[in-house]
Write an enzyme that holds these catalytic residues in place. Sequence first.
Site, PDB file in Angstrom:
ATOM      1  N   CYS A  79       0.846  -1.197   0.000  1.00  0.00           N
ATOM      2  CA  CYS A  79       0.000   0.000   0.000  1.00  0.00           C
ATOM      3  C   CYS A  79       0.885   1.252   0.000  1.00  0.00           C
ATOM      4  CB  CYS A  79      -0.983  -0.040   1.172  1.00  0.00           C
ATOM      5  SG  CYS A  79      -2.342   1.155   0.991  1.00  0.00           S
ATOM      6  N   HIS A 185      -3.769  -4.735  -0.357  1.00  0.00           N
ATOM      7  CA  HIS A 185      -3.378  -5.317   0.931  1.00  0.00           C
ATOM      8  C   HIS A 185      -3.457  -6.840   0.851  1.00  0.00           C
ATOM      9  CE1 HIS A 185      -3.189  -1.729   3.542  1.00  0.00           C
ATOM     10  NE2 HIS A 185      -4.081  -1.235   2.707  1.00  0.00           N
ATOM     11  N   GLU A 187      -2.637  -8.914   3.072  1.00  0.00           N
ATOM     12  CA  GLU A 187      -3.069  -9.434   4.380  1.00  0.00           C
ATOM     13  C   GLU A 187      -4.580  -9.296   4.588  1.00  0.00           C
ATOM     14  OE1 GLU A 187      -2.426  -5.066   5.268  1.00  0.00           O
ATOM     15  OE2 GLU A 187      -1.646  -6.564   3.870  1.00  0.00           O
TER      16      GLU A 187
END
Length: 203
Positions: A79, A185, A187
Amino acid sequence: MIAIVDYGVGNLFSLQSSLQALGAEVTVTADAAVLRAANKLLLPGVGAFGDASAKLQESGLADVVKEEAANGKPLLGICLGMQMLFERSFEYGEHEGLGLIKGSIRPIADVIPADLKIPHIGWNALQFTEKESPLFRRIKDGDHVYFVHSFYAADCADSVIANAEYGAPLTAAVQNGNVFGCQFHPEKSGAVGLDILRAFCEL
């Protein structure tokens, strides 16, 4: 061991949890010696480019990250962390980046239709470019990942490994040798994101 660079900005612990779920040895650290001893580095980031860049510089870790990348250590920016890999950003002024990837960070408002919401938030399909990357060896073209951003990487065609469509093709991921970046992202991107992180762990 993977070291997540802790310079006061970023969603560090969800990223750490995702890597631990993959069985990776991972630490969150602001210690230059630990960063140098690690096998791989992750540079996270949320918020404004100027503030984050200033914090990274003030921490003394910007030079460490650049030196380790220059030595060939795999580095993944996520990001805002990806955006900081570039030469400069035009987010509320002009700010200097790490210069590890050629190009600049610019407002998505300049290139998307006026009726689309900013920031760009949500799931979008990855569109691979002709430049193959080991980061994507476990996923396929068209897999969806999660974005939250108002600025994008421009002037960087030689480094783009994937785009995402949001009224216009926006840079989704980049690679310059051992330096990688994801605008999205991983994650927060479910099984696809975990497979991307797993591929990075395997480099």
